[in-house]
Design a protein around this motif. Structure first.
Motif, PDB file in Angstrom:
ATOM      1  N   THR A 263     -10.693  -7.591   6.198  1.00 21.03           N
ATOM      2  CA  THR A 263     -12.053  -7.368   6.647  1.00 21.03           C
ATOM      3  C   THR A 263     -12.666  -6.554   5.677  1.00 21.03           C
ATOM      4  O   THR A 263     -14.051  -6.740   5.918  1.00 21.03           O
ATOM      5  CB  THR A 263     -11.684  -6.232   7.859  1.00 21.03           C
ATOM      6  N   ARG A 264     -12.213  -6.484   4.559  1.00 21.50           N
ATOM      7  CA  ARG A 264     -13.150  -5.885   3.454  1.00 21.50           C
ATOM      8  C   ARG A 264     -13.226  -6.951   2.300  1.00 21.50           C
ATOM      9  O   ARG A 264     -13.729  -6.742   1.122  1.00 21.50           O
ATOM     10  CB  ARG A 264     -12.543  -4.639   2.864  1.00 21.50           C
ATOM     11  N   GLY A 265     -12.577  -8.160   2.400  1.00 26.21           N
ATOM     12  CA  GLY A 265     -12.994  -9.098   1.528  1.00 26.21           C
ATOM     13  C   GLY A 265     -11.858  -9.479   0.566  1.00 26.21           C
ATOM     14  O   GLY A 265     -12.073 -10.343  -0.268  1.00 26.21           O
ATOM     15  N   PHE A 266     -10.680  -8.640   0.694  1.00 31.00           N
ATOM     16  CA  PHE A 266      -9.649  -9.001  -0.191  1.00 31.00           C
ATOM     17  C   PHE A 266      -8.326  -8.998   0.284  1.00 31.00           C
ATOM     18  O   PHE A 266      -8.018  -7.581   0.842  1.00 31.00           O
ATOM     19  CB  PHE A 266      -9.704  -7.978  -1.290  1.00 31.00           C
ATOM     20  N   ALA A 267      -7.349  -9.715   0.446  1.00 32.65           N
ATOM     21  CA  ALA A 267      -6.093  -9.523   0.921  1.00 32.65           C
ATOM     22  C   ALA A 267      -5.227 -10.340  -0.011  1.00 32.65           C
ATOM     23  O   ALA A 267      -5.491 -11.504  -0.267  1.00 32.65           O
ATOM     24  CB  ALA A 267      -5.825  -9.853   2.389  1.00 32.65           C
ATOM     25  N   VAL A 268      -3.856  -9.722  -0.314  1.00 32.26           N
ATOM     26  CA  VAL A 268      -3.141 -10.216  -1.247  1.00 32.26           C
ATOM     27  C   VAL A 268      -1.625 -10.321  -0.653  1.00 32.26           C
ATOM     28  O   VAL A 268      -1.112  -9.025  -0.241  1.00 32.26           O
ATOM     29  CB  VAL A 268      -3.038  -9.907  -2.427  1.00 32.26           C
ATOM     30  N   GLU A 269      -0.581 -10.950  -0.816  1.00 32.84           N
ATOM     31  CA  GLU A 269       0.782 -10.701  -0.427  1.00 32.84           C
ATOM     32  C   GLU A 269       1.490 -11.301  -1.770  1.00 32.84           C
ATOM     33  O   GLU A 269       1.350 -12.228  -2.281  1.00 32.84           O
ATOM     34  CB  GLU A 269       1.178 -11.842   0.508  1.00 32.84           C
ATOM     35  N   ILE A 270       2.240 -10.143  -2.152  1.00 33.05           N
ATOM     36  CA  ILE A 270       2.956 -10.235  -3.508  1.00 33.05           C
ATOM     37  C   ILE A 270       4.604 -10.618  -3.076  1.00 33.05           C
ATOM     38  O   ILE A 270       5.110  -9.793  -2.627  1.00 33.05           O
ATOM     39  CB  ILE A 270       2.662  -8.982  -3.828  1.00 33.05           C
ATOM     40  N   ILE A 271       4.715 -11.675  -3.763  1.00 34.11           N
ATOM     41  CA  ILE A 271       6.075 -12.225  -3.465  1.00 34.11           C
ATOM     42  C   ILE A 271       6.820 -12.062  -5.046  1.00 34.11           C
ATOM     43  O   ILE A 271       6.470 -12.519  -5.921  1.00 34.11           O
ATOM     44  CB  ILE A 271       6.200 -13.682  -3.149  1.00 34.11           C
TER      45      ILE A 271
END
Length: 248
Positions: A16-24
């Motif tokens: 919702t704030r413009g940045f999302a990441v999933e770290i594998i």
């Protein structure tokens, strides 16, 4: 061929704030003393809103493949580049001993991408940045080599290879042969769903493939990214982002 589905990565940021990441970190699912797998340090699956800026920041001893699937970004760095990255024009940052860069999301919808942190064969190599125009967004029904140690469109300074493919629904695609006796593979499903080795993988899933042979059967149109690494080759595990995050 043995197939192990990896657990989903750690999630950071707020969509919702413009940045999302999933770290594998593949090694965390496989156990042992390494958070990575050979030359594969970690894989970030990111969604970033238009206009968002990731400010200038350092890397050291990371080989970083920016694999964009949607949207566009402007890359700037400390070796003088100011280049646009898209789903057809990809980038490899061979950070070496000293490197910084900035990423600005352009106004073409959200950027959906993998930031792939590979490990160099040795520390303190010279920094450089590579760009390659692939012409087409997708490789339909066959594996397309994106990055590798020699003769690939984008050079990795380690024994690691990255390929992609789009597989139509209900179609099958054989996995490429292993390039070395100690090589293993990771299969990441960027979109759609597939079956491999009796396991169903959906968008966002990653599987560890041990042994040669095998094929992928698509349950729906699927976009796949395949990683290979030679575990018998030298690799530096102390990179800023690609390095081992577990205690020795």
């Amino acid at each position: 061929m043995d197939v192990t589905k990896l657990r989903r990565g750690d999630r950071m940021g707020d969509p919702t704030r413009g940045f999302a990441v999933e770290i594998i970190r593949p090694g965390l699912s496989l156990g042992g003393g390494d958070s990575g797998l050979g030359a594969i340090g970690r894989i970030d699956r990111a969604t970033v809103a238009p206009g968002h800026v990731i400010r200038m920041h350092p890397h050291r001893d990371d080989e970083i493949l920016t694999y964009v699937r949607a949207g566009r970004m402007l890359h700037r760095d400390t070796v003088g580049n100011a280049e646009e990255i898209t789903a057809t024009r990809l980038m490899m940052m061979n950070a070496g001993h000293t490197f910084q860069h900035e990423e600005r999301m352009l106004d073409h919808g959200p950027v959906e991408a993998l930031q792939i942190f590979l490990r160099p064969r040795a520390a303190d190599l010279g920094p450089k940045v590579q760009f390659h125009d692939f012409g087409e967004v997708l490789s339909h029904g066959k594996w397309r080599l994106i990055a590798g140690p020699e003769g690939a469109p984008l050079e990795v300074r380690a024994q690691a290879w990255v390929s992609d493919a789009h597989v139509a629904a209900r179609a099958a695609l054989s996995l490429p042969p292993l390039p070395a006796p100690d090589a293993v593979r990771l299969l990441h499903v960027f979109g759609g769903d597939v079956e491999v080795g009796g396991l169903t993988l959906r968008a966002g899933n990653t599987a560890y493939l041990k042994g040669d042979g095998g094929r992928v059967l698509a349950g729906s149109d699927a976009d796949l990214v395949l990683f290979l690494t030679d575990q018998g080759a030298p690799v530096f595990r102390g990179g800023m982002f690609s390095g081992n995050v577990l205690a020795d």
